[in-house]
Design a protein around this motif. Structure first.
Motif, PDB file in Angstrom:
ATOM      1  N   ASP A  38      11.734  19.899   9.039  1.00  0.00           N
ATOM      2  CA  ASP A  38      10.422  19.619   8.444  1.00  0.00           C
ATOM      3  C   ASP A  38      10.509  19.552   6.922  1.00  0.00           C
ATOM      4  OD1 ASP A  38       9.198  19.536  10.940  1.00  0.00           O
ATOM      5  OD2 ASP A  38       8.619  21.659  10.884  1.00  0.00           O
ATOM      6  N   ALA A  41      12.198  16.353   5.876  1.00  0.00           N
ATOM      7  CA  ALA A  41      11.302  15.203   6.048  1.00  0.00           C
ATOM      8  C   ALA A  41      10.281  15.138   4.907  1.00  0.00           C
ATOM      9  CB  ALA A  41      10.588  15.291   7.383  1.00  0.00           C
ATOM     10  N   LYS A  44      12.107  13.901   1.799  1.00  0.00           N
ATOM     11  CA  LYS A  44      12.400  12.467   1.930  1.00  0.00           C
ATOM     12  C   LYS A  44      11.165  11.630   1.625  1.00  0.00           C
ATOM     13  CE  LYS A  44      15.949  12.572   5.527  1.00  0.00           C
ATOM     14  NZ  LYS A  44      16.263  12.190   6.907  1.00  0.00           N
TER      15      LYS A  44
END
Length: 100
Positions: A38, A41, A44
């Protein structure tokens, strides 16, 4: 996943990924800090929003197989005692004399 692995994947410098993590209030201390899926992500997504379509400058990417420790400087070279020369490739501790 480690911060440096994510940085390599995003073609960014580890310090950029660390800064992005701090902005997102994700607790990381170094490039070898671990991230869960998580957190990775979120970083990113934030990195893509911060610089859409922009990649790291040429020369910023680490050479394959080499990992630099962020924030660390190389130790200064040690020198032989005055008047003596160290053997090629050998380092001498400060205050130690080199055998003739």
């Amino acid at each position: 996943m480690r911060v440096y692995e994510l940085a390599r994947e995003l073609e960014l410098d580890s310090s950029d990924v660390l800064a992005q993590a701090k902005k997102l209030k994700i607790k990381v201390e170094s490039a070898s800090s671990g991230l869960d899926a998580d957190q990775a992500a979120k970083i990113k997504a934030a990195a893509k929003k911060a610089a859409p379509g922009k990649k790291a400058a040429p020369g910023k990417k680490a050479a394959p197989g080499k990992k630099a420790a962020p924030g660390k400087k190389a130790a200064p070279g040690k020198k032989a005692a005055p008047g003596k020369k160290a053997a090629p490739g050998k380092k001498v501790a400060p205050g130690k004399k080199v055998a003739p």
